[in-house]
Design an enzyme around this catalytic site. Structure first.
Site: not given
Length: 674
Positions: A569-571
């Site tokens: 999700a972050y990347l």
């Protein structure tokens, strides 16, 4: 010729004097034998004296000095100088040794040493003596910051005693200390800086055994983190290391000494210098200081970037405004001329000069290069800077000094960002807070956006207390209405935003098989990391285009390049911002707008606090702020770490093998159910 004529005369007599000629030749051969024998005997006598006493007795004595101040970190020496009717007006110079050598480095000869030659030229010589870590309390625990702050304290003392600003002079790492201490003080009390063989761009410095910079960086990081921080490197180890760096020169010096061993009068004037380099001048090197050296100056090349961290305080070389003389050795394989003169690229506000000596690294301070170039040039330059004498011959301006060719019309007085309005999102803590302090120190008007009002006000207050200019705006960048109101207020109050740092971020660490019913995780990270940054960028682009100037820094992560598991999700949100920046940069370049993407490693901020990263190398927010400051000042396309770039390259060359490696790490390094 006398013996030849005698032999001819004798040969003219057939009988009576023939035996006399033979006798005379025998005498001649005996004299030659006696001479060889006397040389051998003298060499043996001198050699036995060195074996017994460790030196040849006699020779010149050290210059007298007074210890003006004693502190746990150092002793401050003031040397006696030739009598002068104007001693009160002598310019003062504080000389700084490298850590592996004693302070006697600057007094190796009563006539040709630094102390003697500078004193004879009308300079008041001082030397800071750090002592040996083996003999000082807590000596083996000292780090780089301890020594830099000690130099800063010594500057205060010399300035107080003499009533003048102080010139700094340092060889090798001593010169690096001079740069750091002066920058830490923002030039206060420093009249000028002279360095000898002090590399600023360590990528251009001499690398032993043709090691590539990439391998050196990875090795330096590993050694700093895993090996040397608790080591005690002895003086004997250091001597051996430097001999290995220059085996041919070391062998030549030994051979020259042996050839002169019979001639005591020729050896005595150079005996102190020989003993200093052979044994007496070396001291141990504390492990923490080596770790700092490897981490900051080798792996991060922080002097070239112009910023480094001292006791969690970001320091920048662009704060230097005092004149600088960089002395380089033509045959220096440690501080190469290219690496030395790179100070012109880091100290952008300073007048930087250079001169080159036909010398090696040690020859700059302990050889003919020192006697013929280093000390005469240093003395003449100090007097010239103090208004007493003409500009020394052979000194050139460093062409790389960039303060005269700034890329825009803003005059830079007192900092690389003077006159700029820099807006930073997520400015209340972590990287944002550290960047705000660093940008303010460079003269920027700092505009901060954050959700938490009290913390935001505290950062603004800290900047103003330090003499900076800052304004805070409470805003949620995921809320379009909130962003619209704040953007209007900023433009109404300040008229412009020159530079935007999209720093606010959100991270979620969760494996994919536990995220199949958590779409909101992806929506939340995209809302902050991508759409929040996008809102800010689109809001300020019109006024940047109108003014035909703007720079946008997007704080990304090296994990995007590596594809680290558990952070899908972050990347994904950071990758979206990276690609947007790439396209936007191509479209807006003709409008005078540029973009920099900073691929950060792991940084110790509140964002990573919920997770345990003790097994990983974690950078400080101040270090990260240094990277962003470099992005604001130099405006490169991107800033990335070597390790992340290698992962990215591996993914392009051998994607399947990289996936296997990452999968193995995912399964082995952690419990894959979390």
């Amino acid at each position: 010729m006398f013996y030849l004529r005698l032999w001819i005369a004798v040969a003219a007599f057939p009988c009576r004097f023939q035996n006399l000629g033979v006798a005379m030749l025998s005498i001649f051969d005996a004299q030659k034998s006696d001479l060889r024998a006397s040389k051998a005997l003298a060499a043996m006598r001198n050699g036995l004296e060195i074996v017994r006493y460790g030196k040849l007795r006699g020779g010149n004595e050290p210059t007298p000095y007074e210890v003006v101040e004693r502190r746990p970190m150092y002793r401050l020496r003031r040397y006696s100088v030739p009598e002068s009717s104007d001693t009160a007006n002598r310019p003062a110079v504080l000389m700084i040794p490298a850590l592996m050598l004693t302070a006697d480095l600057y007094d190796l000869d009563a006539e040709d040493g630094a102390v003697a030659m500078l004193g004879a030229a009308g300079v008041d010589p001082w030397v800071i003596d750090f002592g040996s870590p083996a003999h000082e309390e807590g000596g083996w625990q000292r780090d780089i910051a301890d020594h830099v702050l000690a130099v800063s304290d010594a500057i205060d003392t010399v300035s107080r005693v003499t009533g003048r600003d102080v010139h700094l002079l340092g060889w090798s790492q001593g010169g690096m200390f001079a740069y750091q201490a002066a920058a830490y003080r923002r030039g206060t009390g420093v009249a000028g800086i002279i360095t000898c063989g002090s590399p600023v761009d360590t990528d251009s410095a001499g690398l032993p055994w043709r090691v590539s910079p990439e391998v050196l960086v990875r090795t330096a990081d590993f050694l700093a983190d895993r090996v040397v921080s608790r080591m005690r490197v002895s003086d004997r180890t250091l001597r051996m290391w430097f001999k290995l760096l220059d085996p041919v020169g070391n062998a030549q010096r030994r051979l020259a000494f042996l050839r002169q061993l019979h001639d005591r009068e020729a050896l005595l004037p150079d005996e102190r210098r020989r003993r200093f380099l052979a044994k007496d001048g070396w001291v141990g090197y504390p492990g923490p200081a080596i770790a700092d050296l490897l981490r900051q100056f080798v792996a991060d090349n922080s002097l070239l970037s112009g910023s480094f961290v001292l006791r969690d305080r970001l320091v920048t070389l662009s704060a230097l405004t005092c004149p600088i003389l960089a002395i380089a050795g033509k045959y220096d394989t440690i501080g190469t001329p290219t690496a030395v003169r790179a100070i012109g690229r880091s100290a952008r506000q300073a007048r930087v000069y250079e001169i080159e000596a036909v010398a090696s690294h040690f020859g700059l301070v302990a050889g003919s290069g020192a006697v013929n170039v280093t000390w005469p040039a240093a003395a003449a330059w100090i007097n010239w800077i103090d208004g007493d004498g003409a500009r020394p011959a052979g000194i050139r301006d460093v062409a790389a000094t960039s303060s005269q060719s700034a890329p825009d019309s803003v005059e830079r007085h007192g900092g690389a960002l003077s006159g700029r309005h820099v807006l930073i999102t997520g400015g209340s803590s972590g990287i944002g807070r550290a960047t705000a302090l660093a940008a303010a120190a460079e003269g920027a008007t700092v505009l901060l956006i954050a959700r938490r009002g009290p913390e935001l006000e505290q950062v603004v207050g800290n900047i103003r207390d330090g003499g900076g200019d800052s304004y805070g705006y409470q805003c949620d960048i995921t809320d379009s209405e909130s962003v619209e109101l704040v953007v209007k207020a900023i433009l109404d109050e300040h008229g412009k935003v020159d530079m935007l740092v999209n720093n606010a971020g959100r991270s979620i660490r969760r494996p994919l098989h536990l995220s199949t019913e958590r779409l909101h995780d992806f929506e939340r990270t995209m809302a902050v990391n991508y759409f929040g940054a996008l809102r800010m960028t689109l809001a300020f682009l019109p006024q940047m285009r109108e003014r035909r100037f703007g720079h946008i820094v997007n704080v990304s992560t090296g994990a995007v390049q590596a594809g680290v598991p558990r952070f899908s999700a972050y990347l994904a949100s950071k990758a979206a911002l990276n690609k947007f920046s790439e396209v936007a940069a191509a479209e807006t370049l003709a409008d005078g707008i540029t973009f920099t993407t900073v691929h950060m490693p792991l940084v110790d901020t509140p964002m990573i606090a919920p997770n345990d990263y003790r097994a990983f190398k974690v950078r400080t927010p101040e270090w990260a702020a240094g990277q962003i400051l470099k992005a604001l000042v130099d405006r490169p396309k991107r800033i990335t770490m070597t390790k992340a770039a290698l992962w990215e390259t591996w993914g392009l060359v051998a994607p399947r093998q990289k996936d296997r490696m990452m999968n193995r790490r995912f399964l082995d390094s952690f419990d894959s159910t979390h």
